[in-house]
Design a protein around this motif. Structure first.
Motif, PDB file in Angstrom:
ATOM      1  N   GLY A   1     -14.952  19.019 -24.718  1.00 52.91           N
ATOM      2  CA  GLY A   1     -16.189  18.855 -25.482  1.00 52.91           C
ATOM      3  C   GLY A   1     -16.508  20.124 -26.253  1.00 52.91           C
ATOM      4  O   GLY A   1     -16.621  20.122 -27.480  1.00 52.91           O
ATOM      5  N   MET A   2     -16.647  21.248 -25.540  1.00 58.11           N
ATOM      6  CA  MET A   2     -16.898  22.540 -26.177  1.00 58.11           C
ATOM      7  C   MET A   2     -15.906  23.567 -25.663  1.00 58.11           C
ATOM      8  O   MET A   2     -15.082  24.085 -26.376  1.00 58.11           O
ATOM      9  CB  MET A   2     -18.346  22.979 -25.875  1.00 58.11           C
ATOM     10  N   ASN A   3     -15.954  23.874 -24.385  1.00 55.74           N
ATOM     11  CA  ASN A   3     -15.269  24.939 -23.662  1.00 55.74           C
ATOM     12  C   ASN A   3     -16.033  26.250 -23.758  1.00 55.74           C
ATOM     13  O   ASN A   3     -15.915  27.018 -24.706  1.00 55.74           O
ATOM     14  CB  ASN A   3     -13.816  25.151 -24.080  1.00 55.74           C
ATOM     15  N   LEU A   4     -16.826  26.478 -22.737  1.00 59.37           N
ATOM     16  CA  LEU A   4     -17.661  27.678 -22.715  1.00 59.37           C
ATOM     17  C   LEU A   4     -16.899  28.911 -22.269  1.00 59.37           C
ATOM     18  O   LEU A   4     -17.308  30.033 -22.571  1.00 59.37           O
ATOM     19  CB  LEU A   4     -18.885  27.440 -21.823  1.00 59.37           C
TER      20      LEU A   4
ATOM     21  N   GLU B   1      -6.876  23.789 -30.729  1.00 60.60           N
ATOM     22  CA  GLU B   1      -7.595  23.129 -31.816  1.00 60.60           C
ATOM     23  C   GLU B   1      -8.358  21.907 -31.311  1.00 60.60           C
ATOM     24  O   GLU B   1      -9.206  21.374 -32.010  1.00 60.60           O
ATOM     25  CB  GLU B   1      -6.627  22.727 -32.927  1.00 60.60           C
ATOM     26  N   PHE B   2      -8.090  21.465 -30.086  1.00 61.68           N
ATOM     27  CA  PHE B   2      -8.757  20.278 -29.544  1.00 61.68           C
ATOM     28  C   PHE B   2      -9.961  20.607 -28.658  1.00 61.68           C
ATOM     29  O   PHE B   2     -10.484  19.734 -27.975  1.00 61.68           O
ATOM     30  CB  PHE B   2      -7.747  19.413 -28.788  1.00 61.68           C
ATOM     31  N   ALA B   3     -10.376  21.865 -28.658  1.00 61.69           N
ATOM     32  CA  ALA B   3     -11.631  22.239 -27.974  1.00 61.69           C
ATOM     33  C   ALA B   3     -12.736  22.217 -29.024  1.00 61.69           C
ATOM     34  O   ALA B   3     -12.527  22.682 -30.150  1.00 61.69           O
ATOM     35  CB  ALA B   3     -11.511  23.633 -27.369  1.00 61.69           C
ATOM     36  N   GLY B   4     -13.917  21.702 -28.652  1.00 63.08           N
ATOM     37  CA  GLY B   4     -15.049  21.723 -29.586  1.00 63.08           C
ATOM     38  C   GLY B   4     -15.295  23.127 -30.127  1.00 63.08           C
ATOM     39  O   GLY B   4     -15.652  23.305 -31.293  1.00 63.08           O
TER      40      GLY B   4
ATOM     41  N   SER C   1     -31.985   5.859 -27.344  1.00 59.75           N
ATOM     42  CA  SER C   1     -32.493   7.222 -27.601  1.00 59.75           C
ATOM     43  C   SER C   1     -33.125   7.313 -28.988  1.00 59.75           C
ATOM     44  O   SER C   1     -32.807   6.540 -29.889  1.00 59.75           O
ATOM     45  CB  SER C   1     -31.348   8.241 -27.569  1.00 59.75           C
ATOM     46  N   ASP C   2     -33.992   8.323 -29.151  1.00 61.88           N
ATOM     47  CA  ASP C   2     -34.469   8.673 -30.492  1.00 61.88           C
ATOM     48  C   ASP C   2     -33.488   9.631 -31.157  1.00 61.88           C
ATOM     49  O   ASP C   2     -33.298   9.607 -32.360  1.00 61.88           O
ATOM     50  CB  ASP C   2     -35.845   9.353 -30.396  1.00 61.88           C
ATOM     51  N   VAL C   3     -32.900  10.498 -30.336  1.00 61.66           N
ATOM     52  CA  VAL C   3     -31.919  11.458 -30.844  1.00 61.66           C
ATOM     53  C   VAL C   3     -30.730  11.459 -29.884  1.00 61.66           C
ATOM     54  O   VAL C   3     -30.920  11.547 -28.673  1.00 61.66           O
ATOM     55  CB  VAL C   3     -32.497  12.894 -30.901  1.00 61.66           C
ATOM     56  N   ILE C   4     -29.526  11.344 -30.433  1.00 64.94           N
ATOM     57  CA  ILE C   4     -28.323  11.509 -29.601  1.00 64.94           C
ATOM     58  C   ILE C   4     -27.599  12.736 -30.151  1.00 64.94           C
ATOM     59  O   ILE C   4     -27.235  12.772 -31.329  1.00 64.94           O
ATOM     60  CB  ILE C   4     -27.384  10.288 -29.676  1.00 64.94           C
ATOM     61  N   ALA C   5     -27.430  13.741 -29.297  1.00 63.96           N
ATOM     62  CA  ALA C   5     -26.801  14.974 -29.764  1.00 63.96           C
ATOM     63  C   ALA C   5     -25.406  15.123 -29.160  1.00 63.96           C
ATOM     64  O   ALA C   5     -25.137  14.672 -28.050  1.00 63.96           O
ATOM     65  CB  ALA C   5     -27.667  16.170 -29.407  1.00 63.96           C
ATOM     66  N   PHE C   6     -24.519  15.732 -29.951  1.00 61.78           N
ATOM     67  CA  PHE C   6     -23.099  15.862 -29.589  1.00 61.78           C
ATOM     68  C   PHE C   6     -22.672  17.314 -29.764  1.00 61.78           C
ATOM     69  O   PHE C   6     -23.291  18.077 -30.505  1.00 61.78           O
ATOM     70  CB  PHE C   6     -22.245  14.980 -30.510  1.00 61.78           C
ATOM     71  N   GLN C   7     -21.547  17.648 -29.132  1.00 64.29           N
ATOM     72  CA  GLN C   7     -21.002  19.005 -29.268  1.00 64.29           C
ATOM     73  C   GLN C   7     -20.486  19.281 -30.685  1.00 64.29           C
ATOM     74  O   GLN C   7     -20.544  20.404 -31.163  1.00 64.29           O
ATOM     75  CB  GLN C   7     -19.810  19.186 -28.309  1.00 64.29           C
ATOM     76  N   THR C   8     -19.921  18.249 -31.320  1.00 68.73           N
ATOM     77  CA  THR C   8     -19.267  18.468 -32.620  1.00 68.73           C
ATOM     78  C   THR C   8     -19.654  17.380 -33.617  1.00 68.73           C
ATOM     79  O   THR C   8     -20.101  16.298 -33.227  1.00 68.73           O
ATOM     80  CB  THR C   8     -17.728  18.415 -32.481  1.00 68.73           C
ATOM     81  N   ARG C   9     -19.403  17.688 -34.887  1.00 69.44           N
ATOM     82  CA  ARG C   9     -19.606  16.681 -35.937  1.00 69.44           C
ATOM     83  C   ARG C   9     -18.658  15.516 -35.722  1.00 69.44           C
ATOM     84  O   ARG C   9     -18.993  14.365 -35.935  1.00 69.44           O
ATOM     85  CB  ARG C   9     -19.326  17.312 -37.309  1.00 69.44           C
ATOM     86  N   GLN C  10     -17.438  15.861 -35.278  1.00 71.72           N
ATOM     87  CA  GLN C  10     -16.429  14.825 -35.066  1.00 71.72           C
ATOM     88  C   GLN C  10     -16.920  13.771 -34.052  1.00 71.72           C
ATOM     89  O   GLN C  10     -16.786  12.573 -34.279  1.00 71.72           O
ATOM     90  CB  GLN C  10     -15.158  15.490 -34.547  1.00 71.72           C
TER      91      GLN C  10
END
Ligand code: G6P
Length: 451
Positions: free
Chosen positions: A361-364, A384-387, A176-185
């Motif tokens: 990952g997030m939890n919408l 605390e373990f939800a993005g 990839s050119d960019v890999i995006a994630f839910q969190t900084r972690q």
């Protein structure tokens, strides 16, 4: 072009209907404007429809055979990667044949995407099912700009390193050119894995150099269509239905809600045990509570999901059998998919929302609850373990494994003064209004356009 495990439309036997969900909502206008395409599986084994247009988007189905669904989707995706990436809550299976199928099916998606991709196109690959696609695609369409978005957490290297095919996965993503994630972690976890397992080199804080190319790592928390949730939540129909739900529950003082896909990452069992403890320790106030747990059926062919359903139904039965009385059922358990309006009516009806995943990952759901509280009250209890905990700091944050702490927090939540509820909810609502799913898509695509 979007490449995802599933198409944004589903076949109901007669027609294609748009699938509900934030991702589809956010990307639909973007793809319509760009005359874009979506590559994905129609969700039915051995079903091979020709490419077609729906809603201004050209749809390119990737057919999967019954065997591929078993070994790729149920096997490698949902019995290996899913548990591994969620802290190995359930032991991941490492099966060579499933891995082989993951490689073959990823190649199928990459080939399908390569057939439609033209020079200068932006291709955006989604989620853990397709981590090899970026490199596969780059080898045939070297000029394309390739983005990847991981919707689930990327685990710490100590956990990820167990995977026998860890290097291949990391190298797949590094196409990839960019890999995006839910969190900084998650972005940090991936950076470490790429350096240790694939020899990538860090350039500044958020870039990696790999085989002469730069790969950008972007934390980009996904969001919801906040305005749509607000609109539906304040509609007369939903408000009436919410009042009806409360009265059907016997007009308790405190309606407590859990709303999840039935998945072992969601911590539904521990949450029910916390509620059971609350009932045990408050004999006099017991009747003031009503707990509603909605569990949406999911991946029912994976043994761990079948076992989880049995476990949860046993706990619900135990609680209702021990504490219930004619006219009062402590836990209302709904194992089904509800229409969106009904989901929102539950959010509006709930004084306390329990979102206590063991890893997410997030939890919408957490964001949806906040957006639906248009009256400005209500209490969100969040793991605390939800993005989402990186953003929704004004929630009551708990460690879901600490059942005593959940009980204490729950009891605090049900007695929280309205002032404090409103103060916290104001901050939470500002957050979900400031960054909706359209901002998310715009940010991610802008980063890709800049490459
Ligand atoms: C999670 C994943 C998605 C997946 C969804 C539903 O949110 O990140 O990629 O589509 O669960 O799961 P399913 O296996 O039914 O697609």
């Amino acid at each position: 072009m979007v490449v995802a495990n599933r198409l944004p439309v589903a076949w109901d036997g007669e027609d294609w209907t748009i699938s509900p969900g934030g991702l589809v909502r956010a990307l639909r206008p973007v793809l319509q404007n760009a005359e874009g395409a979506w590559v994905g599986w129609a969700g039915i084994p051995d079903f091979a429809p020709e490419p077609f247009d729906h809603d201004g988007i050209s749809q390119k189905p990737v057919p999967l055979s019954e065997d591929e669904v078993d070994s790729f989707y149920f096997g490698f995706c949902n019995a290996t990667l899913w548990p591994l990436y969620h802290d190995a809550i359930v032991a991941p299976e490492f099966d060579r044949q499933h891995w082989g199928s993951y490689v073959d099916v990823n190649q199928k998606y990459a080939d399908a995407a390569a057939e439609v991709a033209a020079v200068g196109d932006i291709v955006w690959v989604q989620d853990y099912q397709l981590q090899l696609v970026p490199s596969m695609l780059r080898s045939v369409v070297p000029d394309a700009t390739v983005g990847f978005y991981l919707h689930i957490p990327f685990p710490p290297i100590e956990v990820f390193a167990r995977l026998p095919w860890r290097r291949q996965i990391v190298e797949g993503l590094l196409g990839s050119d960019v890999i995006a994630f839910q969190t900084r972690q998650s972005a940090d976890n991936f950076s470490r894995a790429a350096r240790r397992l694939a020899g990538a080199e860090a350039v500044g804080k958020r870039d990696l150099r790999w085989r002469g190319r730069l790969v950008h790592l972007q934390p980009a928390p996904i969001a919801i269509d906040t305005a749509e949730f607000e609109r539906l939540a304040s509609s007369v129909g939903v408000q009436q239905r919410a009042a009806e739900i409360r009265s059907e529950l016997g007009d308790p003082d405190h309606v407590i809600l859990g709303m999840d896909r039935l998945d072992y990452t969601k911590g539904i069992d521990l949450r029910l045990e916390a509620f059971e403890s609350l009932l045990y320790s408050s004999p006099r106030e017991r009747h003031q509570f009503a707990f509603v747990q909605v569990a949406v059926p999911s991946r029912e062919q994976v043994p761990a999901y079948q076992q989880l359903r049995i476990d949860i139904e046993q706990i619900v039965g135990r609680i209702n059998g021990t504490y219930g009385e004619p006219g009062w059922v402590p836990v209302s358990y709904l194992y089904r998919t509800l229409p969106l309006e009904e989901v929102i009516a539950y959010y509006v009806a709930a004084d306390v929302m329990l979102v206590t995943p063991l890893r997410d990952g997030m939890n919408l759901v957490a964001k949806e609850y906040v957006a639906s509280r248009t009256a400005g009250d209500g209490v969100l209890v969040l793991s605390e373990f939800a993005g989402a905990a990186e953003q929704l700091r004004a929630a009551l944050i708990v460690n879901p494994y600490d059942v005593d702490a959940v009980v204490e927090t729950l009891s605090y939540a049900t007695t929280m003064p309205v002032d404090e509820q409103q103060q916290r909810m104001r901050k939470l609502r500002n957050m979900v209004r400031k960054a909706d799913v359209f901002d998310w898509a715009r940010d991610c695509l802008a980063t890709l356009e800049d490459r």
